[in-house]
Motif scaffolding. Sequence first.
Motif, short mmCIF file in Angstrom:
data_model
loop_
_atom_site.label_atom_id
_atom_site.label_comp_id
_atom_site.label_asym_id
_atom_site.label_seq_id
_atom_site.Cartn_x
_atom_site.Cartn_y
_atom_site.Cartn_z
N MET A 251 0.81 -1.36 0.13
CA MET A 251 -0.11 0.10 0.04
C MET A 251 0.72 1.26 0.15
SD MET A 251 -3.44 -0.57 2.46
CE MET A 251 -2.52 -1.37 3.61
N GLY A 252 1.81 1.14 0.67
CA GLY A 252 2.86 2.33 0.78
C GLY A 252 3.35 2.63 -0.43
N TRP A 253 3.96 1.81 -1.14
CA TRP A 253 4.47 2.09 -2.50
C TRP A 253 3.50 2.42 -3.55
CZ3 TRP A 253 9.73 2.58 -4.54
CH2 TRP A 253 10.49 2.49 -3.68
N ALA A 254 2.32 1.79 -3.58
CA ALA A 254 1.33 2.38 -4.48
C ALA A 254 0.85 3.76 -4.17
CB ALA A 254 -0.15 1.16 -4.55
N SER A 255 0.73 4.07 -2.86
CA SER A 255 0.29 5.43 -2.58
C SER A 255 1.23 6.47 -2.71
CB SER A 255 0.21 5.26 -0.93
OG SER A 255 -0.47 6.61 -0.40
N GLY A 256 2.61 5.94 -2.51
CA GLY A 256 3.76 6.78 -3.01
C GLY A 256 3.81 7.16 -4.65
N ILE A 257 3.57 6.04 -5.46
CA ILE A 257 3.45 6.27 -6.85
C ILE A 257 2.32 7.25 -7.01
CG2 ILE A 257 3.40 5.11 -9.11
CD1 ILE A 257 6.16 4.76 -7.86
N GLY A 258 1.23 7.04 -6.46
CA GLY A 258 0.10 7.76 -6.79
C GLY A 258 0.09 9.18 -6.34
N ARG A 259 0.98 9.34 -5.29
CA ARG A 259 1.29 10.85 -4.97
C ARG A 259 2.15 11.39 -6.06
NH1 ARG A 259 -2.16 12.30 -1.61
NH2 ARG A 259 -2.79 10.36 -0.64
N ILE A 260 2.87 10.82 -7.05
CA ILE A 260 3.44 11.64 -8.12
C ILE A 260 2.41 12.03 -9.19
CG2 ILE A 260 5.13 11.15 -10.09
CD1 ILE A 260 6.40 8.88 -8.67
N GLY A 261 1.39 11.21 -9.06
CA GLY A 261 0.04 11.58 -10.16
C GLY A 261 -0.57 12.86 -9.38
N ALA A 262 -0.56 12.96 -8.03
CA ALA A 262 -1.13 14.24 -7.37
C ALA A 262 -0.45 15.33 -7.49
CB ALA A 262 -1.29 13.72 -5.76
N ILE A 263 0.93 15.17 -7.73
CA ILE A 263 1.73 16.40 -8.00
C ILE A 263 1.80 16.84 -9.49
CG2 ILE A 263 4.16 17.43 -8.02
CD1 ILE A 263 4.83 15.16 -5.81
N VAL A 264 1.60 15.78 -10.26
CA VAL A 264 1.48 16.00 -11.65
C VAL A 264 0.10 16.55 -12.20
CG1 VAL A 264 1.67 14.93 -13.90
CG2 VAL A 264 3.29 14.58 -12.46
N GLY A 265 -0.86 16.12 -11.64
CA GLY A 265 -2.18 16.29 -11.96
C GLY A 265 -2.60 18.03 -12.03
N PRO A 266 -2.34 18.66 -10.73
CA PRO A 266 -2.81 20.06 -11.07
C PRO A 266 -1.98 20.95 -12.04
CG PRO A 266 -2.49 19.27 -8.99
CD PRO A 266 -2.17 18.28 -9.43
N VAL A 267 -0.72 20.40 -12.40
CA VAL A 267 0.21 21.17 -13.20
C VAL A 267 -0.14 20.74 -14.64
CG1 VAL A 267 2.66 21.11 -14.00
CG2 VAL A 267 2.03 20.93 -11.45
N LEU A 268 -0.40 19.34 -15.05
CA LEU A 268 -1.00 19.24 -16.48
C LEU A 268 -2.07 19.85 -16.65
CD1 LEU A 268 -0.33 15.27 -16.56
CD2 LEU A 268 0.88 17.37 -17.86
N THR A 269 -2.95 19.80 -15.74
CA THR A 269 -4.33 20.44 -15.79
C THR A 269 -4.10 22.24 -16.17
OG1 THR A 269 -5.35 18.99 -14.52
CG2 THR A 269 -6.76 20.84 -15.18
N GLY A 270 -3.49 22.82 -15.37
CA GLY A 270 -2.94 24.04 -15.73
C GLY A 270 -2.36 24.34 -16.93
N ALA A 271 -1.56 23.40 -17.49
CA ALA A 271 -0.90 23.67 -18.94
C ALA A 271 -2.00 23.46 -19.91
CB ALA A 271 0.07 22.43 -18.83
N LEU A 272 -3.07 22.35 -19.54
CA LEU A 272 -4.17 22.25 -20.71
C LEU A 272 -4.80 23.40 -20.83
CD1 LEU A 272 -5.56 19.70 -22.03
CD2 LEU A 272 -7.11 19.64 -20.22
N LEU A 273 -5.32 24.01 -19.64
CA LEU A 273 -6.03 25.43 -19.63
C LEU A 273 -5.31 26.45 -20.58
CD1 LEU A 273 -7.49 25.24 -15.94
CD2 LEU A 273 -8.77 24.87 -18.26
N THR A 274 -4.01 26.59 -20.23
CA THR A 274 -3.13 27.70 -21.15
C THR A 274 -3.45 27.35 -22.80
OG1 THR A 274 -1.32 26.41 -20.91
CG2 THR A 274 -1.71 27.83 -19.34
N MET A 275 -3.81 26.19 -23.10
CA MET A 275 -3.96 25.89 -24.68
C MET A 275 -5.19 26.25 -25.21
SD MET A 275 -2.53 21.97 -24.29
CE MET A 275 -2.78 21.54 -25.80
N ASN A 276 -5.99 26.81 -24.16
CA ASN A 276 -7.37 27.40 -24.68
C ASN A 276 -8.29 26.80 -25.62
OD1 ASN A 276 -6.92 29.99 -23.11
ND2 ASN A 276 -5.59 30.55 -24.92
N LEU A 277 -8.41 25.35 -25.50
CA LEU A 277 -9.08 24.27 -26.16
C LEU A 277 -10.60 24.52 -25.76
CD1 LEU A 277 -6.89 21.12 -25.37
CD2 LEU A 277 -7.04 22.40 -27.43
#
Length: 466
Positions: free
Chosen positions: A390-416
């Motif tokens: 669980m710890g390693w699955a959760s830890g890898i998941g946290r990378i997704g938590a860090i990446v998610g807001p950044v990717l969505t912010g980049a997505l919004l700058t594309m004005n799609l």
Amino acid sequence: IELHNLEVEMSTNKVNINTLIDEAKFTPFHWGVLIWCLLIIIFDGYDLVIYGVALPLLMQEWSLSAVQAGLLASTALFGMMFGAMTFGTLSDKLGRKKTIMICVAIFSGFTFIGAFATSPVEFGILRFLAGLGIGGVMPNVVALMTEYAPKRIRSTLVALMFSGYAIGGMTSALLGAWLVPQFGWKIMFLLAGIPLLLLPLIWKYLPESLMYLTNKQQTAQAHHIIQKISPTQVITSDTQFVLNEVQKGDEAPLKALFQQGRSFSTFMFWLAFFMCLLMVYALGSWLPTLMIQAGYSLGASMIFLFALNIGGMVGAIGGGYLADRFHIKKVLTIMFLCGAMALILLGFNSPQFVLYTLIAVAGAATIGSQILLYTFVAQYYPSTVRSTGMGWASGIGRIGAIVGPVLTGALLTMNLPHQMNFFAIAIPGVIAALAIFLVNLKTSVDGQVLATSSVKPSPLTKEAIH
């Protein structure tokens, strides 16, 4: 026949811990485990959300830009990632109870000290250290609750316990609205020290994992706990406590995640966690902005965020209930697909009731599925490596938590077109559904026990052959 009788006689002095827990009635002892785990998760949720409550005043006091504020927020997430991996693995060696207490001391202590931070750098370091405890406590309370819950209500109990995370977050928000205008942001961090005062009570009342005690042959403690779970169980000085898990492979817990055919499923769990937490944090950070882009007012957009979290709580508890009646793998796969569909439909104009329903479904399939993922991982791995898994699955998941807001912010700058934005956020849901669908149940602890028991001849069969 004499050999058979001797084996039967010897087997009567054995108590199978897994069977005892699986078939146990729900007792006051179970209530105790549930309430203490729930309380710890409530404080954990409080400590995670506390930064968002203090943020507006911190930005004023320290003249922080939006980018600096975002970086400060990510320090706790990085801490959670390392904490989940480190303390998940440590727990399988040290025990659930001691590790939980260490994590509570870390997240409560460093959040409390955060009230005395004099600069953004100091504050960021303290948030990282608090994050170690916040991330580390989660896989351990899930493991402990899983190892004590009767099988017929296991997923429901873990989901109920995990709802404390949302309760902690809401408590933080409500207390913040009430106390911060009067006393400033520091009061929230000072209140986070309360769990430190509860550590003696946690030490006294929170039990150690029975499976851990059995593995470590601590029979006196195991005996005491068994009497509470099943008072009618007869135990003599000759009684042996046994587990029905297949004990093979290396002693290193991390290496064991990739043994006995588990490698592929371990990677699938990591992928599902990454995609799920990417969606959770992308929606949590950007849903109001996305809805404003779609033409809704700011006030309505904030209510959408509330609907998302309510959906998450309902999805977790409802999903847990369904997982106890059908297999958790099927429930999770369907939930992820429903969430992806709901997100795609959010891109189109709908009546208000339909809109709130779609957001609630998206919340159930992201926040709710995250909780059920923990439950699935806990049931997949044997107790000796459960927290590590669980710890390693959760830890890898946290990378997704860090990446998610950044990717969505980049997505919004594309004005799609806003339909494309929602479609992009739905893609991780489809990938997560596929990953869970591909998990091989035959390599799970239950699958291995079934495979072993189905090929092992009984003593009577051997006698007949002779």
